[in-house]
Design an enzyme around this catalytic site. Structure first.
Site, short mmCIF file in Angstrom:
data_model
loop_
_atom_site.label_atom_id
_atom_site.label_comp_id
_atom_site.label_asym_id
_atom_site.label_seq_id
_atom_site.Cartn_x
_atom_site.Cartn_y
_atom_site.Cartn_z
N SER A 100 0.81 -1.22 0.00
CA SER A 100 0.00 0.00 0.00
C SER A 100 0.84 1.27 0.00
CB SER A 100 -0.94 0.02 1.22
OG SER A 100 -0.23 0.21 2.41
N LYS A 136 1.12 4.62 6.64
CA LYS A 136 0.51 5.52 5.66
C LYS A 136 1.22 6.87 5.71
CE LYS A 136 -2.68 2.34 4.95
NZ LYS A 136 -2.72 1.53 3.70
#
Length: 231
Positions: A100, A136
Site C-alpha cells: 500500500s 501511511k
C-alpha cells in the site's frame, strides 16, 4: 626465619579467609581449594611457602575473574534493558507488510520510527489498527479540509497537494463524503499506492487518533542497499 614464618602465616590466614567465604557458597572450587591447603600442609617449609604464594595468586586471579564476569554480565543486562526501552518507547523498529506504500516502501523492508508527537503533511507514520500496525502518509491535520477528485488529485484547504511520491493517482476505495474536514485530535492518512491502499478515505479506518500512532518513520535499515533516511 621468624619473618618468613610471619609472612607464611599471613598468607595462610588470607587463604583461609577466602576459602571460608567460598565454603559458604558450597561450590566445587571451594572444596578443591580446601584440598589444596591440606596437601600444602604436608610439604617442607620452603616449598610450602612458595606453594602457598602460588595458590594465593591463583585464588586472587579467580576472584578478580569472577568479579569482572559479574560486572560484564550486569553491564550487558543494563545495556540490553535500555536498548529494549528505547526501541519500545522512543525508536520502534517496524517491518513493512504489503504494497500500500509502493513505490516508496516495499514489502519486507525494515524501518526505524521516531515517537515525538509532531507530524506534518507528507510524513510517513505507523499506527495501530485492529491489532495490526499500518503505515501511511499524513495528508491532513486537525481542521484541514480534504477533497479528492475522480482522477485522484488531492486538495488540502483548496490547494492541490504536490505529491512526487505517488506514481499513479487514483480515487481508490473512497466512501467518505467529500470535501471532508479532519476532526480535532485526528490525522488524515493515505497510502502512496492509491489504487490499492485502504486508508482514511474509507470510513472503516477513518482518521487516526494521536493515541494510535506508533511514530514517524525516519530511516530504512533493511535492505542494506536502500539504507538511508525516508522522505
Amino acid at each position: 626465619m621468624g619473618e618468613a614464618m610471619l609472612k607464611q602465616e599471613a598468607i595462610r590466614q588470607e587463604l583461609d579467609g577466602l576459602a571460608s567465604k567460598r565454603r559458604t557458597r558450597k561450590s566445587k572450587a571451594d572444596q578443591e581449594s580446601s584440598e589444596v591447603l591440606e596437601e600444602l600442609s604436608a610439604l617442607p617449609l620452603g616449598q610450602r611457602k612458595k606453594a602457598l604464594e602460588a595458590e594465593l595468586s591463583r585464588v586472587r586471579y579467580q576472584e578478580r575473574y569472577r568479579h569482572a564476569l559479574r560486572s560484564t554480565f550486569f553491564s550487558l543486562v543494563v545495556v540490553a534493558a535500555i536498548a529494549v526501552l528505547v526501541a519500545t518507547l522512543w525508536l520502534p523498529v517496524l517491518q513493512v507488510y504489503g504494497n500500500s506504500m509502493n513505490p516508496t516502501l516495499e514489502d519486507g523492508e525494515i524501518l526505524v520510527s521516531l515517537h515525538n508527537g509532531q507530524y506534518k503533511v507528507g510524513d510517513i507514520i505507523a499506527f495501530y489498527y485492529n491489532n495490526k500496525v499500518l503505515i501511511k502518509r499524513v495528508i491532513g491535520n486537525p481542521g484541514d479540509w480534504i477533497d479528492i477528485d475522480h482522477e485522484g488529485n488531492v486538495k488540502v484547504n483548496g490547494e492541490v497537494l504536490t505529491e512526487p511520491y505517488v506514481m499513479e493517482k487514483a480515487y481508490g476505495d473512497t466512501d467518505i463524503s467529500l470535501p471532508y474536514q479532519v476532526p480535532e485530535g485526528r490525522i488524515f492518512v493515505m497510502g502512496d499506492h492509491r489504487s490499492t491502499s485502504v486508508d482514511s478515505r474509507k470510513e472503516a479506518i477513518g482518521c487516526i487518533a494521536d493515541e494510535q500512532i506508533v511514530g514517524r518513520l525516519i530511516y530504512r535499515i533493511w535492505p542494506l542497499k536502500e539504507l538511508g533516511p525516508l522522505h
